[in-house]
Design an enzyme around this catalytic site. Structure first.
Site, PDB file in Angstrom:
ATOM      1  CG  ASP A  91      -2.184   0.867   0.911  1.00 35.66           C
ATOM      2  OD1 ASP A  91      -2.151   1.641  -0.070  1.00 35.66           O
ATOM      3  OD2 ASP A  91      -3.169   0.804   1.664  1.00 35.66           O
TER       4      ASP A  91
HETATM    5  C1  BGC Z   1      -4.998   3.245   0.224  1.00 35.74           C
HETATM    6  C2  BGC Z   1      -5.206   2.235  -0.882  1.00 35.74           C
HETATM    7  C3  BGC Z   1      -5.036   2.890  -2.235  1.00 35.74           C
HETATM    8  C4  BGC Z   1      -3.682   3.560  -2.291  1.00 35.74           C
HETATM    9  C5  BGC Z   1      -3.390   4.199  -3.625  1.00 35.74           C
HETATM   10  C6  BGC Z   1      -3.754   4.053   0.038  1.00 35.74           C
HETATM   11  O1  BGC Z   1      -3.697   5.105   0.938  1.00 35.74           O
HETATM   12  O2  BGC Z   1      -4.972   2.582   1.461  1.00 35.74           O
HETATM   13  O3  BGC Z   1      -6.484   1.662  -0.761  1.00 35.74           O
HETATM   14  O4  BGC Z   1      -5.203   1.939  -3.244  1.00 35.74           O
HETATM   15  O5  BGC Z   1      -3.622   4.536  -1.277  1.00 35.74           O
HETATM   16  O6  BGC Z   1      -4.130   5.316  -3.861  1.00 35.74           O
END
Ligand code: BGC
Length: 760
Positions: A286
């Protein structure tokens, strides 16, 4: 004879397609081995680097810099949050034409609930219990996103959550692992359509692996701790289902799992995911979740990056720990070349499967956006999806649907609003394209209805709170008028109407990422409004919009009717009007329990049996209950009314006993005894009466959404096998225990009809 022939033909076709698959895999292996034979270590590490140049929503404090020079240096494997065929073609050209080996990049985005044609937030969409519809919305999102050059999606989010304080409960499918698994499969299928190379499909990512939906105290990013048995029975099934459905990518979560952060957890990413579940795609972190292991206390950037790679994580989102430290770790013997090769191979395989080595520009067709995005047909799907996801929680004296005549007072801070209709995590949507409720109501009601609008209250009167919510644009706009003046105007409008429709609830960013609440009621400014409107004595319909279950016992007392809409998406106003005026008979059912107050949380229907159960929801000393609130929720899982009435009768179980390898049939008659045609979600729950470990009071094991004409009866049947009764034991073996089971069928998890059978 004929059967044997068919069987042989089927076997031959299966063997042939298995052979085709094998030779395609061999072909891919050969291609990638040859390519990797030419790559330097730094080029391999470059493939593991995922960047975002910003522009979309930033979800962390860091954003990638010098993207162009990094691409040209071969230091970027993929980009996300950057849109449009023209821009993406230019970026791809840099990778293909200006790097030594010309390896194309992969382009991703968060297409969570629709691309530009935004459908309801995932929690809302799950209320439809309509797998075909859900698949269709995912398919539509893939078509729109690929038209804009995006072919890798950070969806579906399948985190089971039983804690409405957690803001990201809005992004998942609620509290139930069985329903969550069915929805996970439908979404993967919708995005990928079993053909990653097709121009209208995109690679899906199941996230956030794992247990992210159970943070302590409901606070986002917080620690998670749970037994393996709970993990496997309640939180893992939707991930397993997505993997079995062929999802291309897995994203790790921010939290720790059994004391080790998910992004560095080898048990999770290698032993379980690849070993036991045989996942053959790639794992992405993530947003900066590798770097965040420093704050988890796992060491410095070099240490946590090595830990992530060694755990089985392949691609580093934004943090650049891989890019800046892996070569050093290799030289110091902290990671092996094999580990780098393996991660690189998995990323290249994804690119191969997407067809990028055949044509790196295959998704960049300038003619597609105008044709495929926000078409009238897509907006129609969004409208239908929203109308079929709304849940009618109360409808005293058949208050709804409203007649298309008379005077309606339409009141509330969300009643004539565009900024909050899409809901959270809609970075690719444009709030200004959404249909406000006032507009939708006017267009559906026609000329015989007079609708007078008044704002009545701010979503919140607190400017400090509003500032926290308004990070992506104005969501809470505090009016220049005083709260008293707005309230007075609304009460006057209400007094002169035949019926009041008040639209209240949460702004879109009051749920979603980093939007946990310790108080899950409607903000005080709006509570006052509801009280004042109820005091006028006019019939009161509440339309409640939010990204989480809210504790609304007072509103439930005061209102005649309540329609819960989630955040409905770009067609919000039209869809709400369709339901309010009866063009669509509501058929949504809750996929998450609505508590009476935040103190009951976590509350869910499948709670395990205790040794001191309480009877009849009445306080009894030395039983498991509260002094100040009932045990029962305000609205149970699976609950939702219709404008018509459904009656259940004649539950029948085909056999008293059955053995594994065999099946049992459970049937029930469902009659539409009201005045409207309508759809009903028929739900089947099972209770394991005696087992070697404590088991849930009941568990959902089947559901069917069916349409029944008024006055008609349908017989609905379900088949159960021993596999449906199986669960993970303490040794993590999955099997059913022989013995007695109870089965319940009905329109919600409090289904009164029950039967019995025995597994031999
Ligand atoms: C979130 C994810 C997301 C990623 C990219 C993160 O902060 O937890 O769900 O896909 O950002 O935007």
């Amino acid at each position: 004879m004929r059967k044997i022939f068919v069987l042989i033909a089927v076997l031959a076709i299966t063997a042939c397609s298995n052979n085709n698959q094998k030779s395609a895999d061999n072909e891919m292996d050969r291609f990638i081995s040859e390519l990797m034979g030419k790559m330097t270590i730094q080029e391999k590490i470059g493939q593991l680097n995922l960047v975002t140049p910003g522009g979309g929503i930033l979800t962390g404090s860091v954003v990638s810099t010098d993207v162009e020079s990094k691409i040209k240096a071969g230091n970027v494997g993929g980009i996300f949050g950057f849109y449009g065929p023209d821009k993406l073609r230019q970026a791809q050209k840099m990778a293909v034409e200006e790097t030594r080996l010309g390896i194309p990049m992969i382009f991703g985005a968060d297409v969570i609930h629709g691309y530009k044609t935004t459908v309801p937030i995932p929690l809302g969409l799950s209320f439809s219990w309509d797998l075909e519809l859900i698949e269709k919305t995912a398919q539509m999102a893939a078509k729109e996103a690929t038209a804009d050059g995006i072919f890798w999606n950070f969806s579906p989010m399948v985190d089971v959550s039983r804690d409405p304080r957690w803001g990201r409960i809005s992004e998942g499918s609620g509290e139930d692992p069985f329903l969550g698994s069915e929805i996970a499969k439908a979404m993967v299928k919708g995005y990928q359509q079993n053909d990653l190379k097709a121009p209208h499909t995109m690679m899906a990512t199941v996230k956030h692996f794992a247990l992210y939906g159970a943070p302590e105290a409901g606070r986002d990013y917080n620690t998670v701790d749970m037994s393996r048995m709970k993990m496997f029975n309640e939180y893992m099934p939707p991930f397993k289902a997505a993997i079995d459905a062929g999802v291309g990518c897995v994203m790790t979560s921010f939290n720790d799992v059994d004391g080790i952060p998910a992004s560095g957890n080898r048990w999770l990413l290698t032993e379980l995911l690849r070993g036991q579940w045989e996942f053959d795609g790639f794992v992405v972190s993530d947003y900066t979740s590798i770097n965040e292991m420093i704050d988890h206390g796992m060491g410095d950037l070099q240490a946590v990056s090595a830990m992530a790679l060694n755990a089985g994580l392949d691609m580093d989102m934004v943090g650049e720990g891989f890019l800046t430290t892996l070569e050093k770790s290799l030289n110091e013997g902290k990671v092996t070349e094999e580990a780098i090769n393996l991660a690189c191979r998995r990323v290249l395989e994804a690119k191969y499967k997407l067809g990028l080595f055949d044509d790196p520009y295959r998704y960049f067709d300038d003619a597609r956006p105008a044709k495929d995005i926000l078409s009238a047909e897509n907006r129609e799907i969004a409208r239908m999806a929203a109308a079929h996801s709304m849940v009618l929680l109360k409808n005293t004296n058949q208050m709804l649907p409203l007649k298309k005549s008379g005077n309606i007072a339409l009141i509330g801070p969300l009643a004539n609003d565009k900024n909050n209709m899409l809901g959270t995590w809609a970075p690719t949507g444009d709030p200004q394209l959404s249909v406000p409720i006032l507009e939708g109501m006017k267009s559906v009601a026609g000329e015989n209805v007079k609708i007078v609008y008044a704002k009545g209250a701010n979503i919140s009167d607190d400017p400090v709170f509003a500032a926290k919510i308004n990070v992506f644009g104005p969501r809470i706009e505090i009016d220049e008028r005083s709260a008293e003046a707005m309230l007075k105007e609304a009460v006057n409008v209400a007094k002169s109407a035949d019926v009041v429709v008040a639209v209240v609830g949460e702004a879109s960013e009051m749920s979603g990422e980093s939007a946990s609440r310790s108080d899950i009621t409607i903000p005080e400014s709006q509570k006052k409004l509801v009280r004042a409107l109820a005091a006028t004595g006019k019939p009161l319909v509440l339309v409640i919009m939010s990204g989480r279950p809210l504790a609304i016992p007072e509103e439930n007392e005061l209102a005649d009717a309540i329609l819960f809409t989630g955040h409905p998406g770009v067609e919000a106003g039209n869809a709400i009007a369709d339901v309010v005026f009866g063009e669509t008979n509501p058929s949504g059912k809750l996929t998450v329990t609505f508590p009476r107050n935040v103190g009951q949380v976590p509350i869910y229907y499948a709670m395990r049996k205790t040794g001191r159960p309480q009877a009849d929801d009445v306080f009894t000393k030395f039983r498991s209950n509260y002094l100040d609130v009932e045990n029962s929720p305000l609205f149970p899982f699976g609950f939702g009314l219709s404008y018509t009435n459904f009656e259940y009768a004649n539950l029948a179980v085909s056999k008293q006993t059955f053995s594994s390898g065999d099946e049992i049939e459970v049937s029930v008659d469902v009659s539409n005894t009201g005045n409207f045609d309508g759809e009903e979600v028929v739900q089947l729950y099972v209770r394991d009466v005696v087992a070697s470990v404590t088991r849930p009071l009941k568990e959902l094991k089947g559901f069917k959404k069916i349409f029944i004409k008024k006055g008609e009866t349908e017989t609905v049947t379900f088949n159960l096998s021993a596999n449906d009764l199986a669960f993970y034991h303490q040794d993590l073996q999955f099997y059913a225990e022989p013995g007695e089971f109870m089965v319940f069928v009905g329109g919600n998890s409090d289904a009164p009809l029950s039967g019995k059978f025995e597994l031999k």
